[in-house]
Design an enzyme around this catalytic site. Structure first.
Site, mmCIF file in Angstrom:
data_model
loop_
_atom_site.group_PDB
_atom_site.id
_atom_site.type_symbol
_atom_site.label_atom_id
_atom_site.label_comp_id
_atom_site.label_asym_id
_atom_site.label_seq_id
_atom_site.Cartn_x
_atom_site.Cartn_y
_atom_site.Cartn_z
ATOM 1 N N ASN A 1 53.881 38.897 44.327
ATOM 2 C CA ASN A 1 54.329 40.083 43.758
ATOM 3 C C ASN A 1 54.166 40.696 45.116
ATOM 4 O O ASN A 1 53.623 41.215 45.508
ATOM 5 C CB ASN A 1 53.587 40.833 42.754
ATOM 6 C CG ASN A 1 53.918 42.543 42.800
ATOM 7 O OD1 ASN A 1 55.059 42.639 42.701
ATOM 8 N ND2 ASN A 1 53.160 43.158 41.700
ATOM 9 N N LYS B 1 55.507 43.646 45.976
ATOM 10 C CA LYS B 1 55.627 45.275 45.667
ATOM 11 C C LYS B 1 56.847 45.856 46.186
ATOM 12 O O LYS B 1 57.764 45.630 46.636
ATOM 13 C CB LYS B 1 53.712 45.726 45.353
ATOM 14 C CG LYS B 1 53.052 44.480 45.018
ATOM 15 C CD LYS B 1 51.178 45.646 45.022
ATOM 16 C CE LYS B 1 50.277 45.011 43.818
ATOM 17 N NZ LYS B 1 49.615 45.021 43.374
ATOM 18 N N HIS C 1 53.802 46.043 34.905
ATOM 19 C CA HIS C 1 51.969 46.232 36.057
ATOM 20 C C HIS C 1 51.215 47.510 36.153
ATOM 21 O O HIS C 1 52.409 48.178 36.108
ATOM 22 C CB HIS C 1 52.980 46.121 37.805
ATOM 23 C CG HIS C 1 51.987 45.701 38.436
ATOM 24 N ND1 HIS C 1 51.291 46.752 39.406
ATOM 25 C CD2 HIS C 1 51.651 45.018 38.938
ATOM 26 C CE1 HIS C 1 50.235 45.694 39.668
ATOM 27 N NE2 HIS C 1 50.279 44.429 39.594
ATOM 28 N N GLU D 1 50.899 49.326 38.252
ATOM 29 C CA GLU D 1 51.108 50.215 38.331
ATOM 30 C C GLU D 1 52.214 51.114 37.943
ATOM 31 O O GLU D 1 52.409 52.450 38.292
ATOM 32 C CB GLU D 1 51.502 49.552 40.554
ATOM 33 C CG GLU D 1 49.953 49.148 41.117
ATOM 34 C CD GLU D 1 50.265 48.174 42.396
ATOM 35 O OE1 GLU D 1 51.775 47.649 41.954
ATOM 36 O OE2 GLU D 1 49.528 47.607 42.272
ATOM 37 N N GLU E 1 45.264 40.645 34.839
ATOM 38 C CA GLU E 1 45.141 41.791 35.675
ATOM 39 C C GLU E 1 44.278 42.121 35.662
ATOM 40 O O GLU E 1 44.080 43.635 35.181
ATOM 41 C CB GLU E 1 46.255 42.318 36.138
ATOM 42 C CG GLU E 1 47.273 41.100 36.893
ATOM 43 C CD GLU E 1 48.533 41.581 38.615
ATOM 44 O OE1 GLU E 1 48.522 40.738 39.043
ATOM 45 O OE2 GLU E 1 48.655 42.243 37.795
ATOM 46 N N GLY F 1 44.326 44.536 44.639
ATOM 47 C CA GLY F 1 43.955 45.208 45.583
ATOM 48 C C GLY F 1 42.794 45.969 46.225
ATOM 49 O O GLY F 1 43.145 46.431 47.155
ATOM 50 N N SER G 1 43.397 40.338 43.553
ATOM 51 C CA SER G 1 42.684 40.085 45.258
ATOM 52 C C SER G 1 42.835 38.424 45.054
ATOM 53 O O SER G 1 41.934 38.278 45.676
ATOM 54 C CB SER G 1 41.463 40.696 45.218
ATOM 55 O OG SER G 1 41.611 42.020 44.890
HETATM 56 P P1 PGA Z 1 46.649 41.986 44.479
HETATM 57 O O1 PGA Z 1 47.504 42.383 43.946
HETATM 58 O O2 PGA Z 1 46.772 40.211 44.393
HETATM 59 O O3 PGA Z 1 46.584 42.649 46.060
HETATM 60 O O4 PGA Z 1 45.361 42.232 44.258
HETATM 61 C C1 PGA Z 1 47.918 41.445 42.707
HETATM 62 C C2 PGA Z 1 49.307 42.909 42.109
HETATM 63 O O5 PGA Z 1 48.593 43.321 41.358
HETATM 64 O O6 PGA Z 1 49.511 41.982 40.773
#
Ligand code: PGA
Length: 246
Positions: free
Chosen positions: A9, A11, A94, A96, A163, A169, A207
């Site tokens: 992903n 983003k 997601h 976010e 998640e 992140g 992460s």
């Molecule tokens: P990350 O994001 O690997 O940067 O923690 C994962 C995600 O939001 O799908």
């Protein structure tokens, strides 16, 4: 048999020029053929990536979509547009999107129904905040999200990504044991709601990197990973896909 899926992903990263450079390099990597690999770039990169991956085994995903086919929805992208470009997967819900853009479960249920209508494969994201985890409410939150988002869904092929919001992140990841326990619960709940728990691929996200992927993939029931930051570098993402060699 559930084929493991590792999806990157991106983003809001990579301009079309950067995306083209990335994918030109990535398609030349020797990727483990037992793993299904998907890249999920921003909308403006989809077409270029779709063209470049033609004839390879790499799959294409979108990060979001509108539930309507067309109409007065300024700023939105419809399932028909995604299908025409060759998109197969769509991330739905997601954290976010849920957090910054206030997408609620009613809206996400409509998006799931739009995936169902158009034959797109959703990657439905669920997960708890740190506060919910500390209060012991992880499964309540996830149970609620699944119940609402999967209402009236009869899809036979969908992916769910666990998640934990506090792990995204942040460099902090759930332990493989904890992720496995939540994923077990998700599978039970999905089975209750859809009757196909054993066929659903459930990923861990938060992460994930080349130095921790192996621990997750070793756990029964964890069928792959949704990778954010670590999917932006060809070498690192390749190491994640080829975790068996690391
Ligand atoms: P990350 O994001 O690997 O940067 O923690 C994962 C995600 O939001 O799908």
């Amino acid at each position: 048999m559930r084929k493991p899926l590792i999806a990157g992903n991106w983003k809001m990263n990579m301009t079309p020029t950067e995306a083209k450079t990335f994918i030109a390099n990535f398609i030349n990597q020797n990727l483990d053929s037992d793993i299904e690999v998907a890249v999920i770039p921003p909308f403006v990169d989809l077409e270029i990536i779709s063209r470049e991956i033609k004839g390879t085994k790499i799959k294409l995903g979108a990060q979001n979509m509108c539930w309507e086919d067309n109409g007065a929805y300024t700023g939105e992208i419809s399932p028909l547009m995604l299908k025409e470009i060759g998109v197969e997967y769509v991330i739905i819900g997601h954290s976010e999107r849920r957090g910054y853009f206030k997408e609620d479960d009613t809206m996400l249920n409509l998006k799931m129904k739009a995936c169902q209508k158009h034959g797109l494969k959703p990657i439905l994201c669920v997960g708890e905040t740190l506060e919910e985890r500390e209060k012991g409410m992880t499964l309540d939150r996830i149970g609620y999200e699944l119940t609402e988002d999967l209402k009236d869904i009869t899809l036979k092929e969908l992916v769910i990504a666990y998640e934990p919001i506090w792990a995204i992140g942040t460099g902090k990841n759930a332990s493989p044991e904890d992720a496995q326990a939540v994923i077990e619960y998700i599978r039970k709940k999905a089975d209750e709601l859809l009757g196909i728990g054993e066929d659903i691929r459930i990923l861990y996200g938060g992460s994930v990197k080349s130095d921790n992927i192996k621990g997750f993939m070793a756990r029964e029931g964890i069928d792959g990973a949704l990778v954010g930051g670590a999917s932006l570098k060809v070498d690192e993402f390749t190491r994640i896909v080829n975790f068996k060699e690391v």
